[in-house]
Design a protein around this motif. Structure first.
Motif, mmCIF file in Angstrom:
data_model
loop_
_atom_site.group_PDB
_atom_site.id
_atom_site.type_symbol
_atom_site.label_atom_id
_atom_site.label_comp_id
_atom_site.label_asym_id
_atom_site.label_seq_id
_atom_site.Cartn_x
_atom_site.Cartn_y
_atom_site.Cartn_z
ATOM 1 N N LEU A 426 7.166 49.425 10.338
ATOM 2 C CA LEU A 426 6.542 50.654 10.327
ATOM 3 C C LEU A 426 6.345 51.222 11.675
ATOM 4 C CD1 LEU A 426 3.669 49.729 8.102
ATOM 5 C CD2 LEU A 426 5.670 50.844 7.529
ATOM 6 N N GLU A 427 6.823 52.491 12.174
ATOM 7 C CA GLU A 427 7.004 52.938 13.587
ATOM 8 C C GLU A 427 5.423 54.101 14.154
ATOM 9 O OE1 GLU A 427 10.564 55.148 14.045
ATOM 10 O OE2 GLU A 427 11.456 52.921 14.156
ATOM 11 N N PHE A 428 5.081 53.165 14.871
ATOM 12 C CA PHE A 428 3.527 54.033 15.271
ATOM 13 C C PHE A 428 3.970 54.816 16.596
ATOM 14 C CE2 PHE A 428 2.270 50.714 12.636
ATOM 15 C CZ PHE A 428 0.941 50.992 12.357
ATOM 16 N N GLY A 429 3.107 55.883 16.628
ATOM 17 C CA GLY A 429 3.220 56.828 17.823
ATOM 18 C C GLY A 429 1.959 56.681 18.830
ATOM 19 N N PRO A 430 1.929 57.788 19.900
ATOM 20 C CA PRO A 430 1.152 57.585 20.941
ATOM 21 C C PRO A 430 -0.451 57.284 20.483
ATOM 22 C CG PRO A 430 2.636 59.043 21.422
ATOM 23 C CD PRO A 430 2.958 58.749 19.936
ATOM 24 N N SER A 431 -0.743 57.948 19.354
ATOM 25 C CA SER A 431 -2.061 57.896 18.875
ATOM 26 C C SER A 431 -3.133 58.377 19.911
ATOM 27 C CB SER A 431 -2.446 56.543 18.380
ATOM 28 O OG SER A 431 -1.500 56.159 17.568
ATOM 29 N N ASN A 432 -2.805 59.796 20.529
ATOM 30 C CA ASN A 432 -3.716 60.217 21.450
ATOM 31 C C ASN A 432 -4.045 59.240 22.895
ATOM 32 O OD1 ASN A 432 -4.657 62.722 22.029
ATOM 33 N ND2 ASN A 432 -6.699 62.039 21.294
ATOM 34 N N GLN A 433 -3.101 58.380 22.867
ATOM 35 C CA GLN A 433 -3.367 57.742 24.206
ATOM 36 C C GLN A 433 -2.686 58.144 25.359
ATOM 37 O OE1 GLN A 433 -5.448 55.043 24.344
ATOM 38 N NE2 GLN A 433 -5.936 54.499 22.143
ATOM 39 N N SER A 434 -3.268 58.137 26.581
ATOM 40 C CA SER A 434 -2.600 58.568 27.659
ATOM 41 C C SER A 434 -2.284 57.486 28.718
ATOM 42 C CB SER A 434 -3.690 59.691 28.367
ATOM 43 O OG SER A 434 -4.689 58.896 28.910
ATOM 44 N N SER A 435 -2.721 56.245 28.220
ATOM 45 C CA SER A 435 -2.286 55.151 29.202
ATOM 46 C C SER A 435 -2.333 54.048 28.207
ATOM 47 C CB SER A 435 -3.140 55.032 30.329
ATOM 48 O OG SER A 435 -4.323 54.938 30.090
ATOM 49 N N ASN A 494 4.607 46.088 12.211
ATOM 50 C CA ASN A 494 4.075 47.044 12.910
ATOM 51 C C ASN A 494 4.947 47.256 14.341
ATOM 52 O OD1 ASN A 494 2.203 47.782 10.993
ATOM 53 N ND2 ASN A 494 0.435 47.679 12.355
ATOM 54 N N HIS A 495 5.758 48.366 14.384
ATOM 55 C CA HIS A 495 6.465 48.426 15.685
ATOM 56 C C HIS A 495 5.670 49.642 16.393
ATOM 57 C CE1 HIS A 495 10.484 49.698 17.572
ATOM 58 N NE2 HIS A 495 9.754 49.213 18.389
ATOM 59 N N TYR A 496 5.158 49.507 17.585
ATOM 60 C CA TYR A 496 4.402 50.266 18.439
ATOM 61 C C TYR A 496 5.374 50.775 19.545
ATOM 62 C CZ TYR A 496 0.504 47.976 16.296
ATOM 63 O OH TYR A 496 -0.341 47.348 15.346
ATOM 64 N N LYS A 497 6.267 51.578 18.712
ATOM 65 C CA LYS A 497 7.553 52.117 19.336
ATOM 66 C C LYS A 497 7.310 53.272 20.488
ATOM 67 C CE LYS A 497 12.212 53.622 18.123
ATOM 68 N NZ LYS A 497 13.287 54.197 17.087
ATOM 69 N N TYR A 498 6.629 54.385 20.049
ATOM 70 C CA TYR A 498 6.456 55.554 20.670
ATOM 71 C C TYR A 498 5.044 55.361 21.331
ATOM 72 C CZ TYR A 498 10.249 56.807 17.925
ATOM 73 O OH TYR A 498 11.463 57.145 17.023
ATOM 74 N N GLN A 499 4.876 54.779 22.631
ATOM 75 C CA GLN A 499 3.355 54.589 23.158
ATOM 76 C C GLN A 499 3.270 55.554 23.989
ATOM 77 O OE1 GLN A 499 3.086 50.640 24.601
ATOM 78 N NE2 GLN A 499 4.300 49.691 23.117
ATOM 79 N N ALA A 500 1.970 55.455 24.835
ATOM 80 C CA ALA A 500 1.443 56.642 25.595
ATOM 81 C C ALA A 500 2.763 56.923 26.668
ATOM 82 C CB ALA A 500 0.394 55.829 26.614
ATOM 83 N N TRP A 501 2.755 58.114 26.932
ATOM 84 C CA TRP A 501 4.194 58.608 27.813
ATOM 85 C C TRP A 501 4.480 57.558 28.866
ATOM 86 C CZ3 TRP A 501 8.598 60.626 27.163
ATOM 87 C CH2 TRP A 501 9.376 61.159 28.113
ATOM 88 N N SER A 502 3.479 57.192 29.806
ATOM 89 C CA SER A 502 3.488 56.290 30.780
ATOM 90 C C SER A 502 4.449 55.074 30.678
ATOM 91 C CB SER A 502 2.228 56.127 31.638
ATOM 92 O OG SER A 502 1.314 55.424 30.738
ATOM 93 N N PHE A 504 6.125 54.564 27.657
ATOM 94 C CA PHE A 504 7.375 55.067 26.832
ATOM 95 C C PHE A 504 8.400 55.377 27.723
ATOM 96 C CE2 PHE A 504 10.352 57.698 24.565
ATOM 97 C CZ PHE A 504 10.944 56.836 23.567
ATOM 98 N N LYS A 505 8.416 56.195 28.671
ATOM 99 C CA LYS A 505 9.419 56.561 29.704
ATOM 100 C C LYS A 505 10.105 55.412 30.366
ATOM 101 C CE LYS A 505 6.479 57.550 33.673
ATOM 102 N NZ LYS A 505 6.069 58.544 35.008
ATOM 103 N N ALA A 506 9.503 54.268 30.417
ATOM 104 C CA ALA A 506 10.091 53.120 31.059
ATOM 105 C C ALA A 506 11.177 52.723 30.258
ATOM 106 C CB ALA A 506 9.202 51.759 31.457
#
Length: 578
Positions: A426-435, A494-502, A504-506
């Motif tokens: 299950l792929e999770f998104g940033p969930s409104n997190q900025s860091s 639970n795959h926390y794939k798309y995390q906060a942009w700071s 994810f960009k790594a």
């Protein structure tokens, strides 16, 4: 006549005195950079046949009377990696000469440009020291690229390019070897370049020896992806080539007449290189990591409390203090082992290596990444975690009170044939997190996409095919074994794939799989490996914080909060925050 004889004798005496004094002077001025005793040049050339040893006499422009012999310590095997990064591997001969931990080395390049050289780590088994530096912009315009000199004081290139070896290229190199009881496994880049298209073993030979012309050659028995299995060499020929038992023997691959002998930084070891010395664990976890120090404690503690007994981390060149976190976990009695694995985009090869390396130490191996957490929905109401939870996902192979039941016997026989457990993600998104969420990813990310994506696996190591073929967490199994796919009610990841942009960009910079599209290349825009809405540069897409949010899923958040949370004097904490 007597006067003439006396004059001749006096002249000869003066000549001998002057010659001896001059020789003594030179012996005091000529030395290794490390100021240790050096072997004779003839011995060095004979031993290494000038194939892997570059000997250069370098003049220090600050002191014209001082001349320095530079051996492989200062002109080591150097590989041009992606992103203009140069990895330097010291040769075994001089590996001991850099025992200090000072970081004031630099790489001196062919146009006298230099960049800092940072200690990178020790390669496993032979404990060869490595350094990293960046190829200067001024050198990138030159052709060919020559291997840099690793030094502290030399300010000028030796000036004899004809004797300097060219920089090794990452797209064609033998980078690692692993010895088993029965054979030798080589990990080679650039021979099988496409997934599913592998050279026939009959086209290949393994070559043992620093002098590849006269090296010992053996048959290749398997050729898949970057993994090649070779017959062990007979010890007799090797002993004749290398009578000194402490000598390190390079090993590489010969590819017919097309590519010839592949350049190598790998060495042969006659004894098996297996993880032993501990009681065999039922369930282990293996993954490849890069700069995951802030995530590691949560991942290890969670899976350890649910049943993983041993963790094996292939460190892909982390520089964020990962070793300190690992040491802290070890002191807290978590069984975590790291192997330095600086090889870029070699996840499949690393997993193949792990399947062999850990076979005598682990029965089942869970291949999941540090941003992935395995659980069964049936556990979530439990007040406490149990170290049997993850093991309950494994097939039952033990006896039972109902063993006389034909149904149970049929089930038991079926379970014995299971070689891999497949678990959907299950792929999770940033969930409104900025860091990065300070309480951890399981607490901070609760919004995901709808539906399941690619799977991860738990593999029975004895069931892995001899080819070691795998495609991102999925192994080829031996004949007679099958894959068991869990339903979403039995188990998910639970795959926390798309995390906060700071965070994810790594990932954008470093794709670890050799067969996954590189996000920086403008190709295959419809590939499932690409992130929807993300272009070919690490630029935050508009509205990133709320992307991939189709289902609110707080199940694991609530369970981990109950299992691992507590009230402290500074507020509510998770145990991995300490």
């Amino acid at each position: 006549m007597r006067r003439k004889i006396r004059t001749t004798l006096l002249s000869n005496f003066v000549f001998v005195v002057l010659f001896t004094s001059f020789s003594f002077y030179l012996s005091r001025r000529v030395f290794f950079y490390s100021e240790e005793a050096r072997p004779s040049l003839d011995a060095v050339r004979k031993r290494f046949n000038n194939v892997y040893m570059n000997l250069a006499i370098v003049e220090d422009k600050r002191n014209r009377n001082r001349r320095v012999y530079s051996l492989n310590e200062f002109s080591p095997d150097a590989i041009l990696m992606p992103d203009w990064e140069v990895l330097l591997v010291l040769s075994p001969l001089v590996n001991h000469l850099s025992s200090d931990t000072r970081d004031d080395y630099f790489c001196l390049f062919q146009n006298n440009a230099k960049t800092p050289a940072k200690p990178a780590g020790l390669l496993p088994f032979h404990h060869l020291k490595t350094f990293k530096c960046i190829l200067p912009n001024s050198v990138r315009r030159l052709r060919p690229f020559y291997q840099p000199i690793l030094t502290r004081s030399l300010k000028y290139w030796p000036g004899n390019d004809s004797e300097s070896p060219e920089l090794l290229r990452w797209n064609l190199i033998t980078y690692e070897s692993l010895s088993t009881e029965d054979d030798v496994i080589l990990f080679v880049k650039g021979v099988n370049q496409r997934q599913g298209r592998n050279r026939s073993p009959s086209e290949l030979r393994c070559v043992f020896g620093n002098d590849v012309t006269n090296g010992v050659r053996t048959e290749v028995t398997s050729s898949f992806q970057e993994v090649f299995r070779c017959r062990r060499p007979y010890e007799g020929p090797l002993i004749r080539l290398f009578p000194r038992s402490e000598e390190k023997i390079k090993v590489t691959l010969e590819v017919g007449e097309e590519k010839g002998v592949v350049p190598s930084v790998a060495y042969y070891q006659s004894t098996p290189q297996m993880l032993i010395g501990e009681e065999k664990s039922l369930l282990c976890a293996c993954t490849m990591v890069y700069n995951v120090a802030k995530f590691l404690k949560e991942w290890v503690i969670y899976h350890s409390k649910l049943g993983v007994e041993k963790f094996i981390l292939y460190d892909n060149g982390s520089d964020d203090g990962l070793e300190d976190v690992v040491e802290e976990l070890v002191q807290e009695q978590y069984n975590v082992k790291t192997l330095f694995w600086p090889w870029s985009k070699t996840q499949e090869a690393g997993f193949s290596h792990c399947a062999v390396y850990a076979k005598d130490s682990c029965t089942w191996m869970m291949y999941v990444d540090v941003d992935e957490f395995v659980y069964s929905p049936s556990w979530l109401s439990s007040p406490y975690p149990s170290n049997q939870m993850l093991k309950s996902l494994l097939p039952s192979t033990s006896s039972s009170p109902w063993s006389s039941s034909e149904v149970w016997i049929d089930q038991l026989e079926s379970d014995r044939r299971v070689g891999e457990i497949m678990i959907k993600c299950l792929e999770f998104g940033p969930s409104n997190q900025s860091s990065h969420p300070i309480q951890g990813v399981t607490q901070g990310y609760t919004c995901r996409t709808n539906g399941e994506q690619r799977h991860k696996s738990i593999v029975l190591l004895e069931a892995v095919d001899e080819s070691l073929l795998n495609v991102i967490h999925h192994f080829q199994l031996k004949e007679g074994y099958r894959v068991k796919a869990l339903t979403n009610e039995q188990g998910v990841v639970n795959h926390y794939k798309y995390q906060a942009w700071s965070e994810f960009k790594a990932k954008f910079r470093r794709r670890v799989s050799a067969y996954v599209v590189d996000w920086k290349q403008a190709m295959n825009p419809q590939s499932k490996d690409r992130t929807p809405g993300l272009g070919f540069a690490a630029i935050e897409p508009q509205g990133w914080a709320n992307k991939f949010c189709e289902v609110n899923d707080s199940r694991l958040k609530m369970a981990t909060e109950r299992w691992f949370g507590f009230n402290s004097s500074t507020g509510y904490k998770m145990i991995w925050q300490y």
